[in-house]
Design an enzyme around this catalytic site. Structure first.
Site, PDB file in Angstrom:
ATOM      1  N   GLU A   1       0.838  -1.143   0.148  1.00  0.00           N
ATOM      2  CA  GLU A   1       0.091   0.051   0.076  1.00  0.00           C
ATOM      3  C   GLU A   1       0.938   1.202   0.029  1.00  0.00           C
ATOM      4  O   GLU A   1       1.645   1.197   0.785  1.00  0.00           O
ATOM      5  CB  GLU A   1      -0.795   0.044   1.198  1.00  0.00           C
ATOM      6  CG  GLU A   1      -2.314   0.478   1.039  1.00  0.00           C
ATOM      7  CD  GLU A   1      -3.001  -0.205  -0.129  1.00  0.00           C
ATOM      8  OE1 GLU A   1      -3.170   0.351  -1.306  1.00  0.00           O
ATOM      9  OE2 GLU A   1      -3.648  -1.187   0.249  1.00  0.00           O
ATOM     10  N   HIS A   2       0.325   2.242  -0.653  1.00  0.00           N
ATOM     11  CA  HIS A   2       1.172   3.352  -1.083  1.00  0.00           C
ATOM     12  C   HIS A   2       2.736   3.117  -1.535  1.00  0.00           C
ATOM     13  O   HIS A   2       3.377   4.081  -1.579  1.00  0.00           O
ATOM     14  CB  HIS A   2       1.387   4.230   0.227  1.00  0.00           C
ATOM     15  CG  HIS A   2      -0.033   4.970   0.660  1.00  0.00           C
ATOM     16  ND1 HIS A   2      -0.266   6.144   0.197  1.00  0.00           N
ATOM     17  CD2 HIS A   2      -1.039   4.530   1.179  1.00  0.00           C
ATOM     18  CE1 HIS A   2      -1.732   6.382   0.727  1.00  0.00           C
ATOM     19  NE2 HIS A   2      -2.151   5.514   1.461  1.00  0.00           N
ATOM     20  N   THR A   3       3.060   2.124  -2.155  1.00  0.00           N
ATOM     21  CA  THR A   3       4.059   1.693  -2.821  1.00  0.00           C
ATOM     22  C   THR A   3       4.105   2.069  -4.194  1.00  0.00           C
ATOM     23  O   THR A   3       5.430   2.363  -4.965  1.00  0.00           O
ATOM     24  CB  THR A   3       4.333   0.222  -2.754  1.00  0.00           C
ATOM     25  OG1 THR A   3       3.094  -0.400  -3.041  1.00  0.00           O
ATOM     26  CG2 THR A   3       4.936  -0.247  -1.218  1.00  0.00           C
ATOM     27  N   ASP A   4       3.001   2.326  -4.881  1.00  0.00           N
ATOM     28  CA  ASP A   4       3.024   2.249  -6.252  1.00  0.00           C
ATOM     29  C   ASP A   4       3.587   3.731  -6.854  1.00  0.00           C
ATOM     30  O   ASP A   4       4.443   3.633  -7.696  1.00  0.00           O
ATOM     31  CB  ASP A   4       1.569   2.138  -6.980  1.00  0.00           C
ATOM     32  CG  ASP A   4       0.664   3.083  -6.278  1.00  0.00           C
ATOM     33  OD1 ASP A   4       0.754   3.941  -5.515  1.00  0.00           O
ATOM     34  OD2 ASP A   4      -0.705   2.942  -7.168  1.00  0.00           O
TER      35      ASP A   4
ATOM     36  N   SER B   1     -13.356   3.219  -7.360  1.00  0.00           N
ATOM     37  CA  SER B   1     -14.602   3.815  -8.030  1.00  0.00           C
ATOM     38  C   SER B   1     -13.944   4.648  -9.329  1.00  0.00           C
ATOM     39  O   SER B   1     -14.256   4.688 -10.627  1.00  0.00           O
ATOM     40  CB  SER B   1     -15.749   4.368  -7.565  1.00  0.00           C
ATOM     41  OG  SER B   1     -15.405   5.584  -6.875  1.00  0.00           O
ATOM     42  N   SER B   2     -12.766   5.827  -8.906  1.00  0.00           N
ATOM     43  CA  SER B   2     -12.337   6.579  -9.842  1.00  0.00           C
ATOM     44  C   SER B   2     -11.572   5.646 -11.078  1.00  0.00           C
ATOM     45  O   SER B   2     -12.012   5.909 -12.124  1.00  0.00           O
ATOM     46  CB  SER B   2     -11.572   7.473  -9.019  1.00  0.00           C
ATOM     47  OG  SER B   2     -10.515   6.963  -8.504  1.00  0.00           O
TER      48      SER B   2
ATOM     49  N   GLU C   1      -5.936  10.575 -14.720  1.00  0.00           N
ATOM     50  CA  GLU C   1      -6.374  10.926 -13.181  1.00  0.00           C
ATOM     51  C   GLU C   1      -5.052  11.868 -12.608  1.00  0.00           C
ATOM     52  O   GLU C   1      -5.531  12.665 -11.801  1.00  0.00           O
ATOM     53  CB  GLU C   1      -6.291   9.568 -12.608  1.00  0.00           C
ATOM     54  CG  GLU C   1      -6.797   9.867 -10.901  1.00  0.00           C
ATOM     55  CD  GLU C   1      -7.388   8.633 -10.188  1.00  0.00           C
ATOM     56  OE1 GLU C   1      -7.134   7.519 -10.515  1.00  0.00           O
ATOM     57  OE2 GLU C   1      -7.929   8.792  -9.212  1.00  0.00           O
TER      58      GLU C   1
ATOM     59  N   ASP D   1      -4.157   1.164  -9.107  1.00  0.00           N
ATOM     60  CA  ASP D   1      -5.367   1.117  -9.282  1.00  0.00           C
ATOM     61  C   ASP D   1      -6.000   0.833 -10.995  1.00  0.00           C
ATOM     62  O   ASP D   1      -6.921  -0.088 -11.147  1.00  0.00           O
ATOM     63  CB  ASP D   1      -6.373   2.210  -8.941  1.00  0.00           C
ATOM     64  CG  ASP D   1      -6.369   2.579  -7.397  1.00  0.00           C
ATOM     65  OD1 ASP D   1      -5.701   1.739  -6.675  1.00  0.00           O
ATOM     66  OD2 ASP D   1      -6.624   3.735  -6.968  1.00  0.00           O
TER      67      ASP D   1
ATOM     68  N   TYR E   1      -3.125  12.735   0.842  1.00  0.00           N
ATOM     69  CA  TYR E   1      -2.773  11.688  -0.115  1.00  0.00           C
ATOM     70  C   TYR E   1      -1.472  12.584  -0.829  1.00  0.00           C
ATOM     71  O   TYR E   1      -0.259  11.862  -0.799  1.00  0.00           O
ATOM     72  CB  TYR E   1      -3.611  11.280  -1.211  1.00  0.00           C
ATOM     73  CG  TYR E   1      -3.356  10.268  -1.973  1.00  0.00           C
ATOM     74  CD1 TYR E   1      -3.543   8.894  -1.925  1.00  0.00           C
ATOM     75  CD2 TYR E   1      -2.387  10.521  -3.327  1.00  0.00           C
ATOM     76  CE1 TYR E   1      -3.014   7.803  -2.691  1.00  0.00           C
ATOM     77  CE2 TYR E   1      -2.125   9.459  -3.995  1.00  0.00           C
ATOM     78  CZ  TYR E   1      -2.431   8.118  -3.762  1.00  0.00           C
ATOM     79  OH  TYR E   1      -1.787   7.259  -4.635  1.00  0.00           O
TER      80      TYR E   1
END
Ligand code: ADP
Ligand code: MG
Length: 385
Positions: free
Chosen positions: A32-35, A126-127, A159, A171, A221
């Site tokens: 998580e938050h690694t991308d 959802s985005s 995005e 995502d 974020y």
């Protein structure tokens, strides 16, 4: 889903749609938050969908309707910009903006009606589902052939550049590359990926949606993204690195001395340890060690709570009561700041788990969470009518 979409399309535009498109949403098992730190993640597409009925127009307008929103958005292809009046329409419109920026000629407008059962702004992306779906619609309707990973990159460009969220690619890739019963081991350093069979034995993954809404663009974020960039600048003179994901756990001691600042150091510790947890999780799954996998999920949640500080009281409480009511492991999934969690739970105990977690959560916050079993599914779908 399709019949209501077609009915609404016909009522609105007085002709039949040409095609129906569908995109799933996603969970992230670990990483998580690694991308956006060019690291590892292990997401999977799950079978809650956004669908769209689509047809061509005779003019150059894009008319957008969503059965999940109260207002339509109509914009000329030649004057697309991100504006407050476009509201939710800013997500799909970005795709047409990026395609034209890339030099594609879009010769006609489109009518699009969306309908979704993906919880919106709840960490299940959802985005990205909406963006990937619209990118897929545009590539099909304008005959611009794009592979699933190219759809993901188009959606990601939209995005970041049009919607202003400095997010990573996880995502978008999770949704475009979705495959039934497979997890996607994604290396965001070069966007390479491998499908993995993750065997949970007699456990299943439950998804718990906190139903606390948040807006990522105005959440911390982007602050986390900036903190990580700052850490890279501080560490670059001392390590041969391009990103925090080039660091190893054994480098952390030295990082602490160099960085000095405790907050920035803890952000680094999360990213470095989280990348290692992805590797360990995949390894444990190969060995069929569900207890170890569960332990890694718990460690990830703790790191996101204590070091990265993105969980918040709702997801922390869900973590606590999930473990109390039988989950072997549990962690927030997605960006956090509210949103959703995943829990490893014995299939036979799921109904009791759901009831108890819902009851306690509702008692504490007065909010009914949404809890369901994850069904890992294929990515983008199109049907001709
Ligand atoms: P998440 O991706 O975690 O669900 P985001 O805040 O990134 O949350 O994206 C949510 C936004 O995406 C919504 O505010 C809305 O603008 C848009 N969106 C998602 N699904 C739909 C939908 N079915 N109809 C219209 N807009 C949607
Ligand atoms: Mg999102």
């Amino acid at each position: 889903m399709a019949s209501r979409l077609i009915y609404t399309y016909q009522n609105t535009f007085h002709n039949r749609p040409e095609k129906i498109f569908m995109a799933p949403c996603r969970i992230n098992l670990i990483g998580e938050h690694t991308d956006y730190n060019y690291g590892l993640a292990l997401p999977a597409a799950i079978s809650k969908y956004i669908a769209a009925a689509v047809g061509k127009r005779n003019d150059r307008k894009i008319h957008l309707k969503s059965l999940n929103k109260r207002y339509d958005v109509e914009v000329d292809l030649d004057s697309i910009s991100n504006s407050i009046e476009n509201g939710w329409g800013n997500y799909p419109l970005g795709i047409f903006w990026v395609l034209q920026k890339r030099g594609h000629k879009l010769p006609f407008g489109l009518n699009i009606v969306y309908q979704s059962n993906v919880p919106i702004a709840s960490g299940l992306s959802s985005s990205a589902a909406l963006l990937n779906l619209t990118a897929f619609i545009a590539s099909t309707m304008y005959d611009i052939p794009l592979k699933p990973e190219e759809i993901a990159l188009l959606a990601h460009q939209s995005e970041t550049e049009f919607n202003g969220l400095q997010c990573g690619v996880m995502d978008e890739f999770a949704i475009a590359l979705g495959k039934k019963d497979k997890c996607i081991l994604l290396d965001c350093k070069d966007n390479s990926f491998e499908y993995k069979d993750i065997d949970f034995k007699d456990y299943s993954l439950a998804v718990i949606v906190s139903n606390v809404r948040r807006n990522l663009v105005v959440s911390p974020y982007n602050t986390r993204v900036e903190e990580c960039k700052k850490a890279v600048e501080l560490l670059k003179p001392h390590f041969n690195i391009q990103s925090l994901s080039d660091l190893k756990v054994s480098d952390l001691e030295k990082c602490k001395e160099i960085i000095g600042d405790d907050v920035i150091y803890r952000r680094v510790r999360h990213i470095v340890s989280e990348n290692q947890r992805v590797r360990d999780f995949v390894e444990s799954s190969k060995n069929g060690d569900v207890n170890k996998m569960a332990d890694i999920l718990n460690k990830s949640h703790e790191s996101l709570r204590d070091d990265y500080e993105v969980t918040g009281e709702y997801l922390d409480y869900i973590h606590e009561i999930s473990l109390k009511y039988g989950a072997l492991g549990e962690r927030m999934t997605g960006a956090g700041f509210g949103g959703s969690s995943i829990a490893l739970i014995k299939k036979s105990e799921f109904e009791t788990f759901k009831e108890k977690v819902s009851r306690d959560y509702d008692h504490k916050f007065g909010i009914d969470p949404l809890i369901f079993l994850a069904d890992i599914c294929d990515g983008l779908i199109v049907k001709n009518l």
